[in-house]
Design a protein around this motif. Sequence first.
Motif: not given
Lengths: 147, 147
Positions: A83-89, A136, A139, B59, B83-90
């Motif tokens: 579904k996605g990813t969170d807190e990718l750094r 990261m 999900n 990706w 620095k990164g990404t948050d709440e990445l969603r497909w």
Amino acid sequence: MTVFFEDVSEGDRSEYGSYEVTREEIIRFAEQYDPQWFHVDEERIERESPYGGLIASGWHTAAMTMRMLVEAEFRDAASVGAKGTDELRWWRPVRPGDTLRIETEIVETVPESPERGLVRVRVETYDGDDERVFSMIGNVMYLTRDG
Amino acid sequence: MTVFFEDVSEGDRSEYGSYEVTREEIIRFAEQYDPQWFHVDEERIERESPYGGLIASGWHTAAMTMRMLVEAEFRDAASVGAKGTDELRWWRPVRPGDTLRIETEIVETVPESPERGLVRVRVETYDGDDERVFSMIGNVMYLTRDG
């Protein structure tokens, strides 16, 4: 043996992979998907990059991490996509000559239907000096045995 | 004209891009970075994919989105990486023949030092039917005029 949702448990940890990062692949990926000067323009990098040399696109690091995940964790899994990813750094730059590896830990498993469940997995990528370069929380959807 | 941290404001919105997704590029990306069967194995996809056809690696969608961001937003920006990404969603699958575009909105600007600031930007990617396929919040570092 296929790994279904029921086979995955919170706290499961694994280590995988060995991915050698080359100058050619860094530039090829960045020319197509992330042509910012500090990923592709070696003359300007030499003159003024704050990173002290060529570094990989962060999306390339994510893609190399995915490759290691697929080869190890998803090869035999009943995974049907994420579904996605969170807190990718992106913690540190990835450079030519680095050899990457990953560590994973299941942080949560959430049944969603009789056929599917959500697996939240923390993924960390390390370089040859054991410095963390990327992390990261993915999900990922897994099929159940009935799915 | 270079866009520095001081030139970016919360609420700024933009629309960019046109990226044509091809079967060949979907398979080429996935064979290298995400060789799960539902991205590369057209016979098995035909038989049993829950997605009803070939779909791009998530990706790859992120990478195509980055390409549009770089061509538009970062080409003239004093951006020095993220620095990164948050709440990445497909949100929906991306398929061969789709034409992607992006919308961006600055959600926050945070001064970090006299030389740099953090720009949080919501990025959304849409297909040709104006369905949202991808979104994330990027955390991007910009130089200030003194940086």
